[in-house]
Write an enzyme that holds these catalytic residues in place. Structure first.
Site, PDB file in Angstrom:
ATOM      1  N   PRO A 142       0.844  -1.202   0.000  1.00 38.06           N
ATOM      2  CA  PRO A 142       0.000   0.000   0.000  1.00 38.06           C
ATOM      3  C   PRO A 142       0.873   1.242   0.000  1.00 38.06           C
ATOM      4  O   PRO A 142       1.778   1.375   0.821  1.00 38.06           O
ATOM      5  CB  PRO A 142      -0.787  -0.124   1.305  1.00 38.06           C
ATOM      6  CG  PRO A 142       0.079  -0.974   2.198  1.00 38.06           C
ATOM      7  CD  PRO A 142       0.796  -1.921   1.292  1.00 38.06           C
ATOM      8  N   CYS A 153       3.366   3.206   8.264  1.00 35.61           N
ATOM      9  CA  CYS A 153       3.619   4.455   7.549  1.00 35.61           C
ATOM     10  C   CYS A 153       4.529   5.368   8.363  1.00 35.61           C
ATOM     11  O   CYS A 153       4.246   5.650   9.534  1.00 35.61           O
ATOM     12  CB  CYS A 153       2.310   5.174   7.246  1.00 35.61           C
ATOM     13  SG  CYS A 153       2.540   6.743   6.375  1.00 35.61           S
ATOM     14  N   LYS A 203       0.401  -4.311   8.876  1.00 33.50           N
ATOM     15  CA  LYS A 203       1.719  -3.927   8.353  1.00 33.50           C
ATOM     16  C   LYS A 203       2.444  -3.109   9.405  1.00 33.50           C
ATOM     17  O   LYS A 203       1.895  -2.145   9.954  1.00 33.50           O
ATOM     18  CB  LYS A 203       1.573  -3.107   7.068  1.00 33.50           C
ATOM     19  CG  LYS A 203       2.943  -2.628   6.543  1.00 33.50           C
ATOM     20  CD  LYS A 203       3.070  -2.809   5.060  1.00 33.50           C
ATOM     21  CE  LYS A 203       4.511  -2.533   4.622  1.00 33.50           C
ATOM     22  NZ  LYS A 203       4.699  -1.249   3.977  1.00 33.50           N
TER      23      LYS A 203
END
Length: 332
Positions: A16, A100, A139
């Site tokens: 992603p 992220c 993630k």
């Protein structure tokens, strides 16, 4: 490799990436060999679900199975509701973003910042897993910084919480994308868990993919930046893993056709004005490997209409494929 009931074949996952892994790019990468493509990050805040950006990010009509949607946020109840909302709109997998490194995400204590609070991590994972009937994946990175590498602890929490598969980017948050991915941490996580583990970081070639699978014991590899401008990397890796042979690079005519198809899809998905603008970064990635491309990009980036963008791109690659020096017009 299975994530819940879903086979992931080949064992190659498109990472992603915000502003990159929209539906046109996910569909393209799946067509060219990715076994799974995860959506760009979607907000868990319901106030923004009906914005134009969110509606595009939550559009999965016509995508091949399984459809994986990544959500981001910090509040367990809000994240659970976001998972329910996306599952109700076609998501077959829910992916939670704790990897992220972007400052605006971490400043809100989302993304990889969550790894600093293992108690909150457990609450979020348990809330989301309980909220939906579809598999939930996660993630993460190896930690917040070099002094705080707690990926193994987070991985254990994930498995205990019912997470169906775990993707690990082999860097800490403060590294962003610098330095080199640490595969030993991923190997330690894989050795400790029974759920599938997906290795991510610096995988940019078929041989590197095979090396990372061997070094980590991971069930699959996840590819991000290396797919930008090179979506055929999934097919190259899949062929090499299956046969031990490297495919020749795509011809200029093949690259042209892939790129033109991608441009058409972007124009159709976003509308002409936004599609042309969004296509410019993809043109830059496709064109980055040839020294003469700077002049081409300077012109094609001024194209303000879909037909001009397509025509300039087609003519340029046709000239390259024919072995002629492309004529770069003064203006688009």
């Amino acid at each position: 490799m299975f994530v819940g009931p879903h086979p992931i074949e080949p064992k190659l996952v498109l990472a992603p990436m915000a502003g990159v892994t929209d539906k046109p790019f996910r569909q393209l990468c799946k067509r060219l060999g990715a076994g799974l493509a995860v959506s760009e990050m979607t907000t868990s805040d319901p106030r923004f679900w009906n914005t134009r950006k969110s509606l595009h990010r939550m559009d999965h009509a016509g995508e091949p199975d399984p459809v994986s949607v990544q959500i981001a946020g910090t509040d367990p109840a809000v994240m659970a509701e976001a998972a329910r909302h996306n599952a109700g709109h076609g998501a077959q997998l829910i992916d939670i973003n704790m990897g992220c490194p972007a400052k605006k995400v971490c400043n809100a204590w989302a993304g990889s910042a969550l790894m600093q609070d293992e108690t909150l991590v457990a609450r979020i994972l348990e809330a989301v897993v309980t909220a939906v009937d579809v598999p939930v994946t996660l993630k993460i990175r190896t930690g917040w910084n070099a002094a705080n590498r707690n990926a193994l602890a987070i991985a254990r929490i994930a498995q205990q919480s019912g997470i169906a598969a775990l993707a690990v980017h082999g860097r800490t948050r403060d590294q962003h994308y610098t330095g080199h991915a640490e595969y030993d941490t991923i190997a330690a996580i894989k050795a400790d868990l029974s759920i599938p583990v997906i290795a991510n970081g610096d995988i940019d070639s078929p041989r590197k993919a095979r090396e990372v699978l061997r070094r980590t014991g991971a069930d699959a590899v996840m590819i991000g930046r290396a797919a930008q401008g090179r979506p055929w990397i999934f097919g190259e890796i899949a062929h090499f893993l299956a046969t031990g042979e490297e495919l020749p690079p795509p011809s200029l005519a093949q690259v042209r056709d892939i790129l033109l198809g991608h441009l058409h899809a972007l124009h159709e998905f976003y509308g002409e004005q936004a599609g042309v603008r969004i296509a410019r970064k993809h043109l830059g990635w496709y064109a980055k490997d040839r020294p003469e491309n700077r002049a081409f990009l300077a012109v094609v980036n001024r194209a303000d209409g879909a037909q001009a963008q397509l025509r300039l791109t087609r003519d340029y690659f046709d000239a390259l494929a024919a072995g002629a020096a492309p004529e770069i017009p003064v203006a688009a």
